[in-house]
Every structure is written in C-alpha cells, then in structure tokens.
Motif scaffolding. Structure first.
Motif, PDB file in Angstrom:
ATOM      1  N   SER A   1       6.684   4.116 -79.546  1.00  0.00           N
ATOM      2  CA  SER A   1       8.087   4.515 -78.950  1.00  0.00           C
ATOM      3  C   SER A   1       8.903   4.780 -79.716  1.00  0.00           C
ATOM      4  O   SER A   1      10.153   4.385 -79.417  1.00  0.00           O
ATOM      5  CB  SER A   1       7.422   2.923 -79.931  1.00  0.00           C
ATOM      6  OG  SER A   1       7.334   2.925 -81.175  1.00  0.00           O
TER       7      SER A   1
ATOM      8  N   GLU B   1      10.483   7.133 -77.329  1.00  0.00           N
ATOM      9  CA  GLU B   1      11.286   6.782 -76.466  1.00  0.00           C
ATOM     10  C   GLU B   1      12.591   6.510 -76.944  1.00  0.00           C
ATOM     11  O   GLU B   1      13.688   6.214 -76.412  1.00  0.00           O
ATOM     12  CB  GLU B   1      10.821   5.804 -75.744  1.00  0.00           C
ATOM     13  CG  GLU B   1       9.427   6.217 -74.901  1.00  0.00           C
ATOM     14  CD  GLU B   1       8.651   4.911 -74.433  1.00  0.00           C
ATOM     15  OE1 GLU B   1       9.619   3.422 -74.848  1.00  0.00           O
ATOM     16  OE2 GLU B   1       7.367   4.492 -73.878  1.00  0.00           O
ATOM     17  N   SER B   2      12.468   6.118 -78.344  1.00  0.00           N
ATOM     18  CA  SER B   2      14.194   5.421 -79.304  1.00  0.00           C
ATOM     19  C   SER B   2      15.163   7.106 -79.244  1.00  0.00           C
ATOM     20  O   SER B   2      16.416   6.018 -79.355  1.00  0.00           O
ATOM     21  CB  SER B   2      12.988   5.327 -80.281  1.00  0.00           C
ATOM     22  OG  SER B   2      12.648   5.866 -81.334  1.00  0.00           O
ATOM     23  N   THR B   3      14.157   7.570 -78.506  1.00  0.00           N
ATOM     24  CA  THR B   3      15.216   8.697 -79.144  1.00  0.00           C
ATOM     25  C   THR B   3      16.312   9.447 -78.063  1.00  0.00           C
ATOM     26  O   THR B   3      17.294  10.291 -78.540  1.00  0.00           O
ATOM     27  CB  THR B   3      14.554  10.572 -79.903  1.00  0.00           C
ATOM     28  OG1 THR B   3      13.869  10.644 -78.252  1.00  0.00           O
ATOM     29  CG2 THR B   3      13.564   9.994 -80.920  1.00  0.00           C
TER      30      THR B   3
ATOM     31  N   GLU C   1      20.136   8.262 -78.613  1.00  0.00           N
ATOM     32  CA  GLU C   1      20.351   8.604 -79.781  1.00  0.00           C
ATOM     33  C   GLU C   1      20.855  10.541 -79.780  1.00  0.00           C
ATOM     34  O   GLU C   1      21.725  10.666 -80.131  1.00  0.00           O
ATOM     35  CB  GLU C   1      19.803   8.431 -81.190  1.00  0.00           C
ATOM     36  CG  GLU C   1      19.216   6.782 -81.721  1.00  0.00           C
ATOM     37  CD  GLU C   1      18.330   7.179 -82.659  1.00  0.00           C
ATOM     38  OE1 GLU C   1      17.265   8.031 -83.251  1.00  0.00           O
ATOM     39  OE2 GLU C   1      17.729   5.876 -83.162  1.00  0.00           O
TER      40      GLU C   1
ATOM     41  N   SER D   1       5.192   5.628 -85.789  1.00  0.00           N
ATOM     42  CA  SER D   1       6.646   5.312 -85.442  1.00  0.00           C
ATOM     43  C   SER D   1       7.763   6.184 -85.856  1.00  0.00           C
ATOM     44  O   SER D   1       8.856   6.886 -85.253  1.00  0.00           O
ATOM     45  CB  SER D   1       7.518   4.174 -86.406  1.00  0.00           C
ATOM     46  OG  SER D   1       8.496   4.136 -85.174  1.00  0.00           O
TER      47      SER D   1
ATOM     48  N   LYS E   1       9.567   9.956 -83.828  1.00  0.00           N
ATOM     49  CA  LYS E   1      11.090   9.921 -83.500  1.00  0.00           C
ATOM     50  C   LYS E   1      11.485  11.424 -83.766  1.00  0.00           C
ATOM     51  O   LYS E   1      12.502  12.091 -82.726  1.00  0.00           O
ATOM     52  CB  LYS E   1      11.550   8.979 -84.202  1.00  0.00           C
ATOM     53  CG  LYS E   1      13.295   8.927 -83.792  1.00  0.00           C
ATOM     54  CD  LYS E   1      13.600   8.076 -85.215  1.00  0.00           C
ATOM     55  CE  LYS E   1      13.810   6.787 -84.601  1.00  0.00           C
ATOM     56  NZ  LYS E   1      14.914   6.669 -83.097  1.00  0.00           N
TER      57      LYS E   1
END
Length: 368
Positions: free
Chosen positions: A64, A67-69, A72, A138, A142
C-alpha cells in the motif's frame, strides 16, 4: 434557508476542506478519514495482523505504501526543481495529516544507497500503544517506491531504528535488490502459510474482542449516565442552597417603611463587613425606591460593637447620606456609646435615641 458554509484551511501548503452537506473531509480535494491512532487505528491494525499473520500483514502494508507514491511522484516531486526538494516537501506534508515526518538523510547515487529518517510515524505510535513491534512497513513501502524511481532498479528497504522499541525515530536504508516486490508477494501466496484453521481461529479471536469491546462500551455508557445523574442532582442541590442563602440574606436585612419618607433597618447579630455590604446595598436600593428622607438604624438586637463593627456601622451612615437621607440611631446601649466615644467616631449630625419609638417620633417631627 441559507446554505451551510464549507470551511477550509491550508497548513504548510496542504489544503484541508470540509463538505458539510455531503459529510466529507477533504485533503487536496480527496476524501480522507480521521482516526485516533492509539485506539481506533491500533484496534483496526491489530485485527488485520491477527487475520493475516505478521508476514502477510507487513507485506500488504508495504504494497500500500509503494502504490501511494505514484501520484505524489507525478504531481509533486517531479514538479520540484530537484528530487531532494520534492521529497522534503512531501516529508513535511505528511506531518500535517498525522503520518509522521520523513527526511532524506543520504542520497548516494553512485553507491546506490538511500537513507531516510521518520519522526513520530503513525505506525510507531500505534504499535507502541499496543506494546508490539511489527515494523513501520507502510512508510517503508512509500520510501522504497520513491527510491526505485530515483535509482531506476528494484529496491529493498531495511529498518534500522524503531520508535516502537523506544528509539527517538524510525530510520531506513534502501538498496537495490534482485527480487522485486511482486516476486515476494507471489512467493508468499504460493506457500499458503496461513491455513483455513489459522484464519478460523483468528476470526474467532476478533469476534471475542469485538464482543468484549461492546461490553466495555456498554458499561462506560452506564457509568456516564450515572455520573450525569449525580451531577444533575448536585447542581439542583446547589441551586436550592443558593436560593435559600438569598432568602436568608433577605430575611437577615429586613428594611421596613415605618412612615412615609421614613425607613427603619433593624440590625440583629454581628455587624461584620460581609453583612454590612449586603445591608448597605439593600438599604440604598430601598431609599431610592421610597425616596426616604430619614433612616433609623435600630441596634437593639445588635451584638456589642467593637472598633471594626463601629466602623462598619458608620459606612452605612455615610452611604445613606450620599443619597440625601439622614440617619438616626436607636437602641444604643451604654457599652455601645462607650465604644463609639472611644474610637472618636465621626457622628456629627447623627442623633441617637434609646428606643425605636423615640427615634420614629423625632423623624416624624423633622418631616414637619
């Protein structure tokens, strides 16, 4: 009906807003949710860890984070003059939403090594509250996602400091690896490490915890209701006491209109500062209401006067004079007279009488 305003605020470049009508909180226009880290979030993550097992749990969190990067990197970091400045901005922005603040400690492109430091990470906070140490995966994911874009190779991340263990911060070292994240996921899925029985037991534990939490919440609600009932009873008693004190105060300073233009104030008991203040306030109000020209202070029931009490009495006389009312004293005992003489009380213009009747007759004559 006027539309309800939707508030907004910008903190260190991060935009927060609330769509009250739709019941949404937004960060940069995207819906977000607030959770108490040490209770709600800790319970949520603890339940997932029990179901998945620590290895799968950490791997899912790392994924997760990776994938969040994407957004950004595309919308923030690549638009900055340098990668370092972009990472610095994102690291500071994270703290405004409670994720913790990360900073780039080392970026060695030749050695292909990157180090990050994270302060007050949300994962470290909730794990410290639970008394566990599962790693800060998490955020690690990132940081690995950023690093793979910088070094352009698959990367692994190793955590070297842990706030969950009492360290001042979480620290991570990122280096290239031959095994991609996707390969690691495929390997653990193939092993089927968690059997159906494991999952059944984990779910049973979660259900038991939910039932226990519900029992605790019900007990807390009962305690809150009882506490509110006790507070309401105490508040009602205090209000009753205040009303009784007001009634007693009014009874202790009765002001009588004994003749048109003449009021009498019987003084019973001690002549202390607090009582004199109440008596003076009530007397001045009555003088204004009745337009009294004479005030009889009857000391028949008063305690023996000492120097302080005599001074308090003279304050009543002075206050009445300011409103144009002359004062007469009645019921003065020989001992009181001696006290007034001993302190050289300024009684010029104040007539004294042995009885209330004599003082009233003199006041009536003065009204002429």
């Amino acid at each position: 009906m006027a539309e309800q305003q939707s508030p907004s605020i910008t903190v260190e470049g991060v935009e927060f807003s609330w769509d009250i009508e739709r019941g949404l909180m937004l960060c940069w226009g995207q819906p977000v949710v607030l959770m108490w880290t040490e209770s709600t979030m800790a319970g949520f993550m603890s339940g997932l860890q029990r179901i998945l097992g620590t290895e799968r749990f950490n791997l899912a969190l790392e994924g997760s984070g990776r994938e969040s990067t994407e957004g950004e990197w595309r919308d923030i970091i690549q638009r900055m003059p340098t990668v370092e400045e972009g990472l610095s901005f994102v690291g500071r922005a994270m703290r405004t939403v409670g994720l913790g603040e990360f900073e780039l400690i080392e970026l060695d492109r030749e050695a292909r090594r990157i180090r990050f430091r994270v302060k007050q990470s949300w994962e470290g906070i909730y794990q410290r509250a639970l008394g566990v140490d599962w790693g800060t995966w998490s955020i690690a994911g990132k940081l690995a996602g950023y690093s793979e874009r910088i070094l352009e190779v698959p990367c692994q991340v190793v955590q070297t400091s842990f706030t969950a263990r009492g360290d001042a911060y979480d620290e991570f070292e990122v280096t290239p690896t031959e095994q991609t994240y996707a390969a690691r996921v495929a390997a653990i899925v193939d092993t089927e490490a968690a059997t159906r029985e494991d999952l059944r037991e984990a779910l049973a534990r979660v259900r038991d915890e939910v039932r226990e939490r519900q029992r605790m919440e019900a007990r807390l609600r009962e305690e809150i209701t009882e506490r509110q009932r006790v507070e309401d009873e105490l508040r009602a008693k205090l209000e009753l006491i205040e009303r009784q004190e007001q009634a007693i105060s009014e009874l202790s300073t009765p002001i009588l209109q004994v003749w048109p233009g003449i009021v009498a104030l019987p003084i019973v008991g001690p002549v202390d500062g607090e009582r004199v203040a109440r008596m003076t306030e009530s007397l001045l109000a009555r003088i204004s209401q009745t337009h009294a020209r004479h005030v009889i202070l009857d000391l028949t029931g008063a305690d023996a006067l000492d120097e302080a009490a005599a001074g308090n009495l003279l304050r009543i006389v002075s206050a009445a004079r300011l409103l144009g009312a002359a004062c007469l004293l009645s019921g003065i005992s020989p001992r009181m007279s001696a006290t007034l003489v001993a302190i050289n009380a300024p009684l010029a213009g104040v007539r004294a009488f042995g009885t209330l009747e004599a003082a009233l007759q003199a006041a009536i004559r003065n009204l002429g």
